[in-house]
Design a protein around this motif. Structure first.
Motif, PDB file in Angstrom:
ATOM      1  N   MET A  41       0.836  -1.082  -0.113  1.00 50.34           N
ATOM      2  CA  MET A  41       0.007  -0.095   0.023  1.00 50.34           C
ATOM      3  C   MET A  41       1.040   1.245  -0.139  1.00 50.34           C
ATOM      4  N   GLY A  42       0.381   2.309  -0.762  1.00 47.46           N
ATOM      5  CA  GLY A  42       1.068   3.345  -0.707  1.00 47.46           C
ATOM      6  C   GLY A  42       0.530   4.436   0.649  1.00 47.46           C
ATOM      7  N   LYS A  43       1.142   5.660   0.414  1.00 52.96           N
ATOM      8  CA  LYS A  43       0.843   6.591   1.451  1.00 52.96           C
ATOM      9  C   LYS A  43      -0.609   7.030   1.182  1.00 52.96           C
ATOM     10  N   GLN A  44      -1.232   7.599   2.457  1.00 55.88           N
ATOM     11  CA  GLN A  44      -2.433   8.158   2.528  1.00 55.88           C
ATOM     12  C   GLN A  44      -2.347   9.561   1.962  1.00 55.88           C
ATOM     13  N   ARG A  45      -3.362   9.789   1.195  1.00 55.22           N
ATOM     14  CA  ARG A  45      -3.518  11.466   0.540  1.00 55.22           C
ATOM     15  C   ARG A  45      -4.797  11.304  -0.097  1.00 55.22           C
ATOM     16  N   PHE A  46      -5.057  12.589  -0.464  1.00 51.91           N
ATOM     17  CA  PHE A  46      -6.502  12.821  -0.991  1.00 51.91           C
ATOM     18  C   PHE A  46      -6.375  12.417  -2.372  1.00 51.91           C
ATOM     19  N   CYS A  47      -7.741  11.814  -2.747  1.00 53.05           N
ATOM     20  CA  CYS A  47      -8.152  11.481  -4.020  1.00 53.05           C
ATOM     21  C   CYS A  47      -9.020  12.639  -4.658  1.00 53.05           C
ATOM     22  N   ASP A  48      -9.072  12.435  -5.926  1.00 52.63           N
ATOM     23  CA  ASP A  48     -10.159  13.434  -6.642  1.00 52.63           C
ATOM     24  C   ASP A  48     -11.819  13.013  -6.251  1.00 52.63           C
ATOM     25  N   CYS A  49     -11.719  11.733  -6.044  1.00 53.63           N
ATOM     26  CA  CYS A  49     -13.018  11.325  -5.481  1.00 53.63           C
ATOM     27  C   CYS A  49     -13.671  11.921  -4.101  1.00 53.63           C
ATOM     28  N   GLY A  50     -12.720  12.569  -3.337  1.00 54.11           N
ATOM     29  CA  GLY A  50     -12.757  13.044  -2.242  1.00 54.11           C
ATOM     30  C   GLY A  50     -12.373  12.317  -0.900  1.00 54.11           C
ATOM     31  N   SER A  51     -11.880  11.009  -1.398  1.00 55.45           N
ATOM     32  CA  SER A  51     -11.427   9.977  -0.141  1.00 55.45           C
ATOM     33  C   SER A  51     -10.032  10.344   0.137  1.00 55.45           C
ATOM     34  N   VAL A  52      -9.904   9.951   1.386  1.00 59.05           N
ATOM     35  CA  VAL A  52      -8.466  10.199   2.129  1.00 59.05           C
ATOM     36  C   VAL A  52      -8.123   8.546   2.282  1.00 59.05           C
ATOM     37  N   ALA A  53      -7.338   8.053   1.478  1.00 60.16           N
ATOM     38  CA  ALA A  53      -7.254   6.618   1.326  1.00 60.16           C
ATOM     39  C   ALA A  53      -5.686   6.312   1.098  1.00 60.16           C
ATOM     40  N   ASP A  54      -5.597   4.764   1.187  1.00 64.87           N
ATOM     41  CA  ASP A  54      -4.111   4.291   0.714  1.00 64.87           C
ATOM     42  C   ASP A  54      -4.511   4.206  -0.835  1.00 64.87           C
ATOM     43  N   TRP A  55      -3.170   4.051  -1.425  1.00 58.49           N
ATOM     44  CA  TRP A  55      -3.133   4.102  -2.776  1.00 58.49           C
ATOM     45  C   TRP A  55      -2.623   2.521  -3.084  1.00 58.49           C
ATOM     46  N   ALA A  56      -3.000   2.035  -4.266  1.00 58.33           N
ATOM     47  CA  ALA A  56      -2.600   0.801  -4.628  1.00 58.33           C
ATOM     48  C   ALA A  56      -2.095   0.924  -5.989  1.00 58.33           C
ATOM     49  N   GLU A  57      -1.056   0.276  -6.127  1.00 62.81           N
ATOM     50  CA  GLU A  57      -0.618   0.157  -7.676  1.00 62.81           C
ATOM     51  C   GLU A  57      -1.518  -0.918  -8.472  1.00 62.81           C
ATOM     52  N   ILE A  58      -1.817  -0.544  -9.511  1.00 67.83           N
ATOM     53  CA  ILE A  58      -2.687  -1.378 -10.410  1.00 67.83           C
ATOM     54  C   ILE A  58      -1.945  -1.447 -11.658  1.00 67.83           C
ATOM     55  N   GLY A  59      -1.275  -2.334 -12.108  1.00 69.09           N
ATOM     56  CA  GLY A  59      -0.443  -2.417 -13.277  1.00 69.09           C
ATOM     57  C   GLY A  59       0.899  -1.399 -13.261  1.00 69.09           C
ATOM     58  N   SER A  60       0.700  -0.539 -13.742  1.00 64.98           N
ATOM     59  CA  SER A  60       1.791   0.574 -14.076  1.00 64.98           C
ATOM     60  C   SER A  60       1.140   1.933 -13.228  1.00 64.98           C
ATOM     61  N   THR A  61      -0.017   1.985 -12.859  1.00 59.55           N
ATOM     62  CA  THR A  61      -0.670   3.114 -12.216  1.00 59.55           C
ATOM     63  C   THR A  61      -0.964   2.894 -10.943  1.00 59.55           C
TER      64      THR A  61
END
Length: 79
Positions: free
Chosen positions: A1-21
């Motif tokens: 899991m990556g760092k927590q940060r804001f997403c355009d969807c408004g969520s503050v969540a962990d980030w996951a690598e999906i393929g190369s994104t």
């Protein structure tokens, strides 16, 4: 899991690598649900097509086998 940060969807969540994104976990979960729903839709259309072909006396053995395999895979995904 990556760092927590804001997403355009408004969520503050962990980030996951999906393929190369990278995608926020909330968006990933919504995307997965959308893809599963689309798969179920396609499966339903294929079932209706299989029934229609069967009524027209078309040999549907291969399609019936394919539907069975797809349903098994869908059950694995949903489990």
């Amino acid at each position: 899991m990556g760092k927590q940060r804001f997403c355009d969807c408004g969520s503050v969540a962990d980030w996951a690598e999906i393929g190369s994104t990278w995608m926020c976990v909330a968006c990933r979960d919504r995307d997965v649900k959308k893809n599963i729903d689309e798969f179920k839709n396609a499966l339903g259309k294929l079932e209706r097509t299989e029934r229609a072909l069967h009524l027209l006396k078309v040999d549907t053995f291969a399609i019936t086998n394919l539907l069975s395999q797809l349903k098994v895979e869908m059950n694995k995904i949903e489990a």
